[in-house]
Scaffold this motif. Structure first.
Motif, PDB file in Angstrom:
ATOM      1  N   GLN A   1      -1.310 -11.349   3.043  1.00 14.82           N
ATOM      2  CA  GLN A   1      -1.247 -12.032   1.752  1.00 14.82           C
ATOM      3  C   GLN A   1      -1.109 -10.999   0.645  1.00 14.82           C
ATOM      4  O   GLN A   1      -2.081 -10.306   0.310  1.00 14.82           O
ATOM      5  CB  GLN A   1      -2.474 -12.908   1.510  1.00 14.82           C
ATOM      6  N   ILE A   2       0.074 -10.908   0.094  1.00 15.86           N
ATOM      7  CA  ILE A   2       0.341 -10.018  -1.036  1.00 15.86           C
ATOM      8  C   ILE A   2      -0.087 -10.734  -2.310  1.00 15.86           C
ATOM      9  O   ILE A   2       0.054 -11.954  -2.421  1.00 15.86           O
ATOM     10  CB  ILE A   2       1.820  -9.622  -1.065  1.00 15.86           C
ATOM     11  N   LEU A   3      -0.593  -9.979  -3.262  1.00 19.34           N
ATOM     12  CA  LEU A   3      -1.105 -10.545  -4.499  1.00 19.34           C
ATOM     13  C   LEU A   3      -0.080 -11.475  -5.158  1.00 19.34           C
ATOM     14  O   LEU A   3       1.092 -11.105  -5.340  1.00 19.34           O
ATOM     15  CB  LEU A   3      -1.477  -9.414  -5.473  1.00 19.34           C
ATOM     16  N   GLY A   4      -0.526 -12.701  -5.450  1.00 25.62           N
ATOM     17  CA  GLY A   4       0.361 -13.660  -6.116  1.00 25.62           C
ATOM     18  C   GLY A   4       1.217 -14.480  -5.164  1.00 25.62           C
ATOM     19  O   GLY A   4       2.029 -15.303  -5.616  1.00 25.62           O
TER      20      GLY A   4
ATOM     21  N   VAL B   1      -3.257   0.887  -0.519  1.00 17.97           N
ATOM     22  CA  VAL B   1      -2.588   2.112  -0.095  1.00 17.97           C
ATOM     23  C   VAL B   1      -2.193   2.895  -1.344  1.00 17.97           C
ATOM     24  O   VAL B   1      -1.461   2.385  -2.198  1.00 17.97           O
ATOM     25  CB  VAL B   1      -1.354   1.806   0.762  1.00 17.97           C
ATOM     26  N   LEU B   2      -2.706   4.112  -1.450  1.00 19.73           N
ATOM     27  CA  LEU B   2      -2.464   4.932  -2.653  1.00 19.73           C
ATOM     28  C   LEU B   2      -1.378   5.986  -2.413  1.00 19.73           C
ATOM     29  O   LEU B   2      -1.172   6.402  -1.269  1.00 19.73           O
ATOM     30  CB  LEU B   2      -3.761   5.623  -3.076  1.00 19.73           C
TER      31      LEU B   2
ATOM     32  N   ASP C   1       2.328  -1.975   1.788  1.00 24.20           N
ATOM     33  CA  ASP C   1       1.404  -2.624   2.720  1.00 24.20           C
ATOM     34  C   ASP C   1       0.108  -3.051   2.034  1.00 24.20           C
ATOM     35  O   ASP C   1      -0.737  -3.708   2.665  1.00 24.20           O
ATOM     36  CB  ASP C   1       1.068  -1.698   3.887  1.00 24.20           C
ATOM     37  N   SER C   2      -0.061  -2.676   0.778  1.00 26.39           N
ATOM     38  CA  SER C   2      -1.241  -3.102   0.030  1.00 26.39           C
ATOM     39  C   SER C   2      -1.259  -4.627  -0.039  1.00 26.39           C
ATOM     40  O   SER C   2      -0.324  -5.246  -0.570  1.00 26.39           O
ATOM     41  CB  SER C   2      -1.232  -2.520  -1.381  1.00 26.39           C
TER      42      SER C   2
ATOM     43  N   LYS D   1     -10.592  -1.558   2.398  1.00 30.01           N
ATOM     44  CA  LYS D   1     -10.163  -0.262   2.913  1.00 30.01           C
ATOM     45  C   LYS D   1      -9.182   0.342   1.928  1.00 30.01           C
ATOM     46  O   LYS D   1      -8.243  -0.331   1.483  1.00 30.01           O
ATOM     47  CB  LYS D   1      -9.507  -0.435   4.288  1.00 30.01           C
ATOM     48  N   ILE D   2      -9.421   1.620   1.596  1.00 27.91           N
ATOM     49  CA  ILE D   2      -8.498   2.351   0.725  1.00 27.91           C
ATOM     50  C   ILE D   2      -8.027   3.567   1.497  1.00 27.91           C
ATOM     51  O   ILE D   2      -8.854   4.334   2.024  1.00 27.91           O
ATOM     52  CB  ILE D   2      -9.200   2.787  -0.586  1.00 27.91           C
ATOM     53  N   ILE D   3      -6.707   3.743   1.599  1.00 29.47           N
ATOM     54  CA  ILE D   3      -6.148   4.879   2.326  1.00 29.47           C
ATOM     55  C   ILE D   3      -4.986   5.457   1.525  1.00 29.47           C
ATOM     56  O   ILE D   3      -4.464   4.818   0.613  1.00 29.47           O
ATOM     57  CB  ILE D   3      -5.668   4.494   3.740  1.00 29.47           C
TER      58      ILE D   3
END
Lengths: 115, 116
Positions: free
Chosen positions: A37-40, A114-115, A86-87, A11-13
């Protein structure tokens, strides 16, 4: 047996928009968990349900996150409004009981950007 | 508060060699220890767990882990690595105290790369 199902997978928002994720646990599993789970990083528990009741939501940012499991089966996690931070991948897991010794089985996750 | 440390972000092993992925933990009460593996764009898959009893636990895909109470460690091992073992591995701990169950706490993960 079927595993934990989640949708959507991606999902991209835009920031300040709202988004919802759905999870269907393994049949017969009373306990359901949502993780972020955040990257890394390793997964971090957001909320734990036992049937349709909340056991632990101490790490859920309640000003923007909400979750429900109305009938004690599937669950929805909502973010409103979303922020850039929140990404992450949102993982749903389930276990037969809430015992500390029970294995948690994870779904494939929803990757939120989230952009 | 409970915690898990995975001291190596990256481990490289030649195919066919033995592999070890390290994990140490800190917890009040009885430690219940888990290993999960994560492949790209997939959720976590359960490998094995230690609850009680024999310190050597055997799990899926030929993996095993050794619980060492004095060193508070739970290292993941495999006698002969396969290229398909390349993935991200997470150690997790869940304690149990007189006040109830702790949440499952994960380490930051170790990326295992098996070199052909």
């Amino acid at each position: 047996e079927a595993g934990v199902a989640q949708s959507p997978r991606y999902k991209i928002i835009e920031k300040r928009q709202s988004v919802a994720f759905w999870c269907n646990p393994i049949s017969g599993h009373a306990t359901l968990y949502w993780y972020q789970q955040i990257l890394g990083q390793g997964p971090k528990l957001l909320i734990q349900f036992q049937n349709n009741g909340v056991v632990d939501d101490s790490q859920l940012p309640k000003d923007r996150f909400s979750a429900e499991r109305l009938k004690g089966v599937d669950s929805t996690l909502k973010i409103q409004p979303a922020k850039l931070e929140d990404s992450a991948v949102y993982l749903c897991a389930s276990s037969f009981t809430a015992k500390a010794t029970d294995t948690q089985y994870f779904g494939p996750g929803t990757r939120l950007t989230v952009l | 508060a409970q915690s898990v440390a995975q001291p190596e972000d990256q481990v490289n092993v030649a195919e066919g060699n033995p592999l070890t992925v390290k994990c140490t933990y800190s917890v009040s009460g009885n430690p219940y220890l888990f290993w999960y593996v994560q492949y790209p764009n997939r959720g976590l898959q359960f490998l094995l767990k230690y609850i009680t009893g024999d310190n050597l636990v055997k799990g899926s895909y030929g993996f095993e882990a050794e619980f060492n109470k004095s060193q508070t460690s739970f290292h993941l091992k495999k006698p002969s690595a396969l290229v398909s073992d390349s993935a991200l591995y997470f150690c997790a701990v869940r304690g149990q105290t007189n006040f109830g169950n702790e949440k499952l706490t994960f380490g930051t993960g170790t990326r295992l790369t098996i070199i052909p």
